[in-house]
Write an enzyme that holds these catalytic residues in place. Structure first.
Site, PDB file in Angstrom:
ATOM      1  N   HIS A 111       7.278   5.582   1.063  1.00  0.00           N
ATOM      2  CA  HIS A 111       7.937   4.377   0.537  1.00  0.00           C
ATOM      3  C   HIS A 111       8.709   4.717  -0.741  1.00  0.00           C
ATOM      4  CE1 HIS A 111       4.359   2.368   2.572  1.00  0.00           C
ATOM      5  NE2 HIS A 111       5.380   1.774   3.146  1.00  0.00           N
ATOM      6  N   TYR A 122       0.856  -1.186   0.000  1.00  0.00           N
ATOM      7  CA  TYR A 122       0.000   0.000   0.000  1.00  0.00           C
ATOM      8  C   TYR A 122       0.899   1.245   0.000  1.00  0.00           C
ATOM      9  CZ  TYR A 122      -4.655   1.858  -0.048  1.00  0.00           C
ATOM     10  OH  TYR A 122      -5.825   2.457  -0.451  1.00  0.00           O
TER      11      TYR A 122
END
Ligand code: PAF
Length: 283
Positions: free
Chosen positions: A37, A32
């Site tokens: 990230h 997700y």
């Protein structure tokens, strides 16, 4: 970019890269993926010849009443993010691939994991250390990338790598925030509109504490109380903890003269969010 689901498929690919003399970076994630990230992947791509992103919602780091079953998942979108950021491979195993049904070996730690998030989540870091050790053995990277948002996790992994001689360089990367200051997190997806607005209180309260330090305050208790007082102004916020701790040992600090970590966990509605800052700018 390849998507690989088994350890058996993954190992020869990495061995092939190694034979060519290529360096390997690993970005462990639970998927997700958001811009936080992405910043880890981009950094890893800049520092390694090949980057593996692991995308695995690790069951062993969730407590019995936590959000394992509802944790958001979207492999297709994750793969697009990884590809755009320049990753060579996404490792996306099923839980059965990572854990034998009678799996009984864990990596655990005596200190660092008892306070902060470890208080409310007593088995969490055992799960994190176990899965990260497994990923380190499977991928055998030169470098692995973790976000500073999970500050305790980063300190725990640095210690584990030191204590168990993994010989992997751990790279900590800065927190990435939304425009209003909310730290990016996959769990932000749980917030409704009203909660989303309320959630900025985490960053606002920490910013207040950081300003006090910048202005010369060195009393850990006063900084903690100011952060708690600020959080108290938001009716939707329920504090799990606010702590001012030594950045390395994670032990509470009263008189601040070494680098510290100010960290908090706060429920906004049913969603538990964490945030922190570190301070080491002593004049
Ligand atoms: O930070 C996370 O997303 C997870 O704790 C990690 C490091 C990928 C281990 O499952």
């Amino acid at each position: 970019m390849q998507i690989v689901k088994t350890i058996q498929e993954l190992r020869p690919i990495i061995q092939g890269w190694r034979k060519e003399g290529l360096s390997v970076g690993l970005v462990p994630t639970m998927g997700y993926l958001h811009d936080g990230h992405k910043s880890l992947i981009v950094k890893a791509v800049g520092e390694n010849d090949r980057v593996v992103v692991s995308d695995f919602v690790n069951p062993t780091q969730f407590g019995v009443n936590e959000d394992l079953s509802t944790y958001p998942r979207d492999l297709e979108r994750d793969a697009a993010v990884c590809k755009e950021a320049g990753a060579a491979l996404v490792f996306h195993p099923e839980p059965e691939e990572m854990y034998f049904p009678d799996s009984c070996t864990f990596v655990d730690m005596d200190s660092l994991t008892k306070g902060l998030c470890g208080k409310a989540r007593p088995t969490h870091f055992r799960g994190v250390c176990t899965v990260v050790s497994k990923l380190f053995h499977i991928v055998a990277p030169d470098r692995a990338y973790f976000g500073q948002k999970d500050a305790q996790q980063l300190a725990v992994i640095r210690r584990m790598v030191r204590d168990l001689d993994f010989g992997i360089t751990i790279v900590g990367c800065p927190i990435v925030r939304e425009a209003d200051g909310l730290a990016m997190s996959s769990r932000n997806a749980y917030l409704n509109e009203e909660e989303r607005k309320a959630a900025i209180i985490l960053h606002e309260s920490l910013a207040l504490g950081e300003k006090m330090l910048e202005d010369g305050e060195r009393d850990g208790a006063k900084i903690r109380e100011a952060i708690l007082g600020s959080l108290d102004r938001e009716p939707l916020a329920k504090v799990d903890y606010v702590e001012v701790v030594d950045a390395e040992t994670l032990e509470p600090v009263e008189d601040i003269h070494r680098p510290i970590l100010a960290a908090l966990a706060v429920y906004i509605g049913k969603t538990r969010l964490i945030d922190n800052f570190t301070f080491d700018a002593f004049k």
